[in-house]
Design an enzyme around this catalytic site. Structure first.
Site, mmCIF file in Angstrom:
data_model
loop_
_atom_site.group_PDB
_atom_site.id
_atom_site.type_symbol
_atom_site.label_atom_id
_atom_site.label_comp_id
_atom_site.label_asym_id
_atom_site.label_seq_id
_atom_site.Cartn_x
_atom_site.Cartn_y
_atom_site.Cartn_z
ATOM 1 N N THR A 23 13.716 -49.710 92.603
ATOM 2 C CA THR A 23 12.819 -50.113 93.684
ATOM 3 C C THR A 23 13.568 -51.113 94.562
ATOM 4 O OG1 THR A 23 10.532 -50.626 94.259
ATOM 5 C CG2 THR A 23 11.497 -51.985 92.528
ATOM 6 N N CYS A 29 6.224 -58.779 96.798
ATOM 7 C CA CYS A 29 5.738 -57.776 95.850
ATOM 8 C C CYS A 29 6.393 -58.011 94.478
ATOM 9 C CB CYS A 29 6.100 -56.375 96.319
ATOM 10 S SG CYS A 29 5.465 -55.935 97.952
ATOM 11 N N HIS A 46 5.733 -50.983 91.547
ATOM 12 C CA HIS A 46 5.975 -51.908 92.673
ATOM 13 C C HIS A 46 4.609 -52.211 93.286
ATOM 14 C CE1 HIS A 46 8.656 -52.795 96.456
ATOM 15 N NE2 HIS A 46 7.498 -53.405 96.597
#
Lengths: 160, 206
Positions: A23, A29, A46
């Site tokens: 990711t 995040c 995520h």
């Protein structure tokens, strides 16, 4: 050959064997790697936001929130044959990208707390973390051995 | 009609927002142009409604290293203005202020960073003034905040704040062109969904 799974924002994917899960550019995040060493089943989520219950719009995806994404991903891993008792977590992200005096905008901190709370509720221990501070992180997770690399512009690469 | 989701916007409303971007960014570019003493054009803006991942790809890709200057706006329009400055524009601005260009974007010193920040401040002020005059609105501009990092991490900030109520971002996107070379530096206006209704109402296309 394993598959390289790219996990976007508000997404999660699972893999096994010699799959690699990546990711990119986590800011505020959080990336959560769940790994069962006994079966080699791996999942990477995520999330963007802490709490789905504050959201009234029914159209939005469950993969966006800590409290919905992590139980869903765990269920998928269990369905693949993962043993819940063996699963451990590594987390990264939750940065404050723009420093501000106004704490209303400190979503990174709230995301970290929410992911930790969701994992505790699922009885999954966190064995490594690289969270907070003020920079973006790319997370690469090898299902083969559970290794996780964090790369960032300021700190370079490191394994957690 | 009230806009519940960005994708509910009509073609006419999109056209009006594009014109808002045109006027705002035109003014901001004039400010930049006069500061650095170069001819700077803007390409015709586009109004984009995209998922978070598509939005990041659209503005350059998640791992691209870029300077992000974020300015929150509130009043008759709530949301943010985001400037995304690439190496060549940063070099130009830093050279204007200090006489020499930086080695690379990751080695900027504090004075250089604050010059860029101030440039963002001036441009945001110009952008917002133009929109305010257009529609007789009052819009306040908060102090700019800047970081140099991966584009995806920078864009996570508007994605999180604007994306709380849905899975898409609306932004009015402007590319700047210096001396006939596209420099791929961008000005984004990201209004919240609530203030979009208000803005379109003021402009007579609600």
């Amino acid at each position: 050959m394993g598959v390289k799974h790219i996990i976007g924002i508000s997404d999660w994917k699972v893999g096994r064997g010699d799959d690699v899960l990546v990711t990119y550019a986590l800011g505020s995040c959080i990336g959560t790697c769940l790994y069962d060493r006994t079966t080699g089943i791996a999942g990477l989520s995520h999330i963007m936001l802490p709490d789905s219950t504050a959201i009234i719009d029914g159209h939005t995806t469950r993969m966006k929130f800590a409290d919905t994404a992590l139980p869903d991903m765990l269920d998928r891993m269990k369905a693949m044959g993962a043993s819940p008792m063996a699963i451990k977590a590594k987390i990264a992200g939750g940065a404050v990208m723009f420093q501000t005096a106004n704490s209303r905008f400190n979503i990174g901190e709230r995301n970290i707390e929410a992911v930790k709370a969701a994992l505790m509720k699922l009885r999954i221990p966190i064995i490594a973390e690289d969270v907070g501070l003020n920079y973006g992180r790319t997370m690469t997770f090898w299902a083969e051995n559970g290794a996780v690399e964090i790369s960032s512009t300021v700190m370079g690469k490191k394994m957690i | 009609m009230s806009i519940g989701k960005y994708e509910d916007l009509s073609d006419i409303q999109i056209d009006v927002l594009r014109e808002v971007g045109n006027i705002g960014s035109g003014n901001a570019t004039t400010a930049l142009s006069s500061m650095v003493g170069k001819m700077i054009d803007i390409q015709v803006p586009s109004v984009k409604v995209l998922g978070f991942n598509e939005a990041i790809d659209e503005v350059g890709g998640a791992e691209k290293i870029i300077a992000g200057i974020l300015i929150r706006i509130n009043g008759d329009v709530d949301g943010m203005i985001m400037f995304l400055f690439e190496q060549n524009l940063i070099s130009l601005i830093v050279q204007t202020f200090f006489g020499s260009a930086p080695q690379d974007i990751l080695s900027l010193n504090e004075a250089e960073m604050s010059a860029l920040n101030e440039m963002g401040n001036i441009m945001a002020g110009s952008y917002v003034n133009a929109i305010s005059q257009l529609a007789g609105m009052t819009i306040d501009v908060e102090p700019p905040m800047m970081t140099i990092d991966m584009l995806g991490a920078i864009m996570s900030v508007p994605a999180i704040e604007m994306g709380e109520m849905g899975d898409q971002l609306l932004f009015i996107d402007n590319n700047m062109v210096i001396d006939n070379t596209s420099i791929q530096s961008k000005m984004l206006l990201l209004p919240t969904i609530d203030s979009l209704d208000h803005l379109l109402g003021k402009l007579g296309v609600a």
